[in-house]
Design an enzyme around this catalytic site. Structure first.
Site, PDB file in Angstrom:
ATOM      1  N   CYS A   4       0.858  -1.421  -0.004  1.00  0.00           N
ATOM      2  CA  CYS A   4       0.133  -0.076   0.033  1.00  0.00           C
ATOM      3  C   CYS A   4       1.015   1.193   0.182  1.00  0.00           C
ATOM      4  CB  CYS A   4      -1.157   0.047   1.277  1.00  0.00           C
ATOM      5  SG  CYS A   4      -1.884   1.749   1.490  1.00  0.00           S
ATOM      6  N   CYS A   7       0.588   3.442   3.195  1.00  0.00           N
ATOM      7  CA  CYS A   7       1.259   2.792   4.274  1.00  0.00           C
ATOM      8  C   CYS A   7       2.734   3.187   4.128  1.00  0.00           C
ATOM      9  CB  CYS A   7       0.801   1.424   4.484  1.00  0.00           C
ATOM     10  SG  CYS A   7      -0.564   0.917   4.809  1.00  0.00           S
ATOM     11  N   HIS A  46      -3.364   1.791   8.280  1.00  0.00           N
ATOM     12  CA  HIS A  46      -4.483   1.271   7.347  1.00  0.00           C
ATOM     13  C   HIS A  46      -5.848   0.809   7.717  1.00  0.00           C
ATOM     14  CE1 HIS A  46      -4.816  -0.075   3.055  1.00  0.00           C
ATOM     15  NE2 HIS A  46      -5.632  -0.783   3.530  1.00  0.00           N
ATOM     16  N   ASN A  87     -12.544  10.305  -3.127  1.00  0.00           N
ATOM     17  CA  ASN A  87     -13.099   9.501  -4.164  1.00  0.00           C
ATOM     18  C   ASN A  87     -13.510   8.189  -3.609  1.00  0.00           C
ATOM     19  OD1 ASN A  87     -12.524  11.295  -6.246  1.00  0.00           O
ATOM     20  ND2 ASN A  87     -10.447  11.055  -6.183  1.00  0.00           N
ATOM     21  N   GLY A  93     -13.040   7.274  -9.712  1.00  0.00           N
ATOM     22  CA  GLY A  93     -11.555   7.416  -9.930  1.00  0.00           C
ATOM     23  C   GLY A  93     -10.460   6.998  -8.857  1.00  0.00           C
ATOM     24  N   HIS A  98      -6.526   3.019   0.498  1.00  0.00           N
ATOM     25  CA  HIS A  98      -6.118   3.463   1.863  1.00  0.00           C
ATOM     26  C   HIS A  98      -6.742   4.934   1.966  1.00  0.00           C
ATOM     27  CE1 HIS A  98      -2.685   4.360   5.230  1.00  0.00           C
ATOM     28  NE2 HIS A  98      -3.501   5.251   5.031  1.00  0.00           N
ATOM     29  N   HIS A 100      -8.330   8.528   2.221  1.00  0.00           N
ATOM     30  CA  HIS A 100      -7.696   9.511   2.169  1.00  0.00           C
ATOM     31  C   HIS A 100      -8.719  10.527   1.699  1.00  0.00           C
ATOM     32  CE1 HIS A 100      -7.181   7.626  -1.770  1.00  0.00           C
ATOM     33  NE2 HIS A 100      -7.422   9.105  -2.326  1.00  0.00           N
ATOM     34  N   HIS A 102      -8.734  14.606  -0.086  1.00  0.00           N
ATOM     35  CA  HIS A 102      -7.883  15.424  -1.034  1.00  0.00           C
ATOM     36  C   HIS A 102      -8.384  16.978  -0.420  1.00  0.00           C
ATOM     37  CE1 HIS A 102      -6.717  12.622  -4.182  1.00  0.00           C
ATOM     38  NE2 HIS A 102      -7.843  12.119  -3.885  1.00  0.00           N
TER      39      HIS A 102
HETATM   40  P1  AMP Z   1      -7.401   8.842  -5.608  1.00  0.00           P
HETATM   41  O1  AMP Z   1      -7.418   8.980  -6.987  1.00  0.00           O
HETATM   42  O2  AMP Z   1      -8.503   9.600  -4.767  1.00  0.00           O
HETATM   43  O3  AMP Z   1      -7.252   7.178  -4.933  1.00  0.00           O
HETATM   44  O4  AMP Z   1      -5.945   9.481  -4.925  1.00  0.00           O
HETATM   45  C1  AMP Z   1      -4.797   9.024  -4.979  1.00  0.00           C
HETATM   46  C2  AMP Z   1      -3.826  10.264  -5.072  1.00  0.00           C
HETATM   47  O5  AMP Z   1      -2.551  10.034  -4.658  1.00  0.00           O
HETATM   48  C3  AMP Z   1      -3.655  10.798  -6.543  1.00  0.00           C
HETATM   49  O6  AMP Z   1      -3.992  12.043  -6.511  1.00  0.00           O
HETATM   50  C4  AMP Z   1      -1.974  10.608  -6.874  1.00  0.00           C
HETATM   51  O7  AMP Z   1      -1.644  11.919  -7.556  1.00  0.00           O
HETATM   52  C5  AMP Z   1      -1.701  10.603  -5.393  1.00  0.00           C
HETATM   53  N1  AMP Z   1      -0.282   9.955  -5.024  1.00  0.00           N
HETATM   54  C6  AMP Z   1       0.104   8.725  -5.708  1.00  0.00           C
HETATM   55  N2  AMP Z   1       1.438   8.334  -5.188  1.00  0.00           N
HETATM   56  C7  AMP Z   1       1.915   9.452  -4.671  1.00  0.00           C
HETATM   57  C8  AMP Z   1       2.979   9.956  -3.885  1.00  0.00           C
HETATM   58  N3  AMP Z   1       4.053   8.969  -3.949  1.00  0.00           N
HETATM   59  N4  AMP Z   1       3.079  10.914  -3.228  1.00  0.00           N
HETATM   60  C9  AMP Z   1       2.027  11.987  -3.280  1.00  0.00           C
HETATM   61  N5  AMP Z   1       0.866  11.566  -3.742  1.00  0.00           N
HETATM   62  C10 AMP Z   1       0.677  10.263  -4.481  1.00  0.00           C
HETATM   63 ZN    ZN Z   2      -2.259   1.778   3.590  1.00  0.00          ZN
END
Ligand code: AMP
Ligand code: ZN
Length: 114
Positions: A4, A7, A46, A87, A93, A98, A100, A102
């Site tokens: 993950c 994580c 997680h 999301n 999308g 995990h 989160h 935005h």
């Molecule tokens: P979601 O599409 O809502 O699952 O959002 C996942 C978000 O994580 C996306 O906006 C990605 O750009 C972001 N993301 C993925 N890997 C990383 C990373 N290593 N550092 C920062 N953001 C990331």
């Molecule tokens: Zn996780």
């Protein structure tokens, strides 16, 4: 949880540009920003793949995240406003499973949300 990415970010195994951290949560700048300010807020543990996994047992963590979001936004100078997005699932999308949230801001955001 194994494999993950969030994580791994929480554990410091993958570097991130941190915006806020306490013992329970981490906020970092998104690697692919969708707005001038784009911060992702995660619980360090997680505890849920997404919105559909929120329950009485983990709702305190979600409440903590939402109590911290205004402070994180203020720190990022989003005094003109911001949007919080979660999301959930394929149609939204979601790419990382995990939970989160935005935080988007730093400009006048599109009035259309979808
Ligand atoms: P979601 O599409 O809502 O699952 O959002 C996942 C978000 O994580 C996306 O906006 C990605 O750009 C972001 N993301 C993925 N890997 C990383 C990373 N290593 N550092 C920062 N953001 C990331
Ligand atoms: Zn996780």
């Amino acid at each position: 949880m194994e494999n993950c990415i969030f994580c791994k970010i929480a554990a410091g195994e993958i570097p991130s540009n941190k915006a806020y951290e306490d013992d329970k949560i981490l906020a970092f700048h998104d690697i692919n920003p969708q707005a001038p300010v784009h911060i992702v807020v995660i619980p360090k543990a997680h505890m849920a793949a997404g919105m559909n996994d929120i329950n009485a047992g983990n709702a305190d963590m979600i409440a903590h995240i939402f109590q911290c979001i205004p402070r994180i936004a203020a720190e990022a100078k989003l005094e003109n406003g911001y949007r919080v997005v979660c999301n959930c699932g394929a149609d939204a999308g979601q790419t990382v499973f995990h939970i989160h949230f935005h935080i988007l801001g730093g400009k006048k955001l599109d009035e259309a949300m979808a």
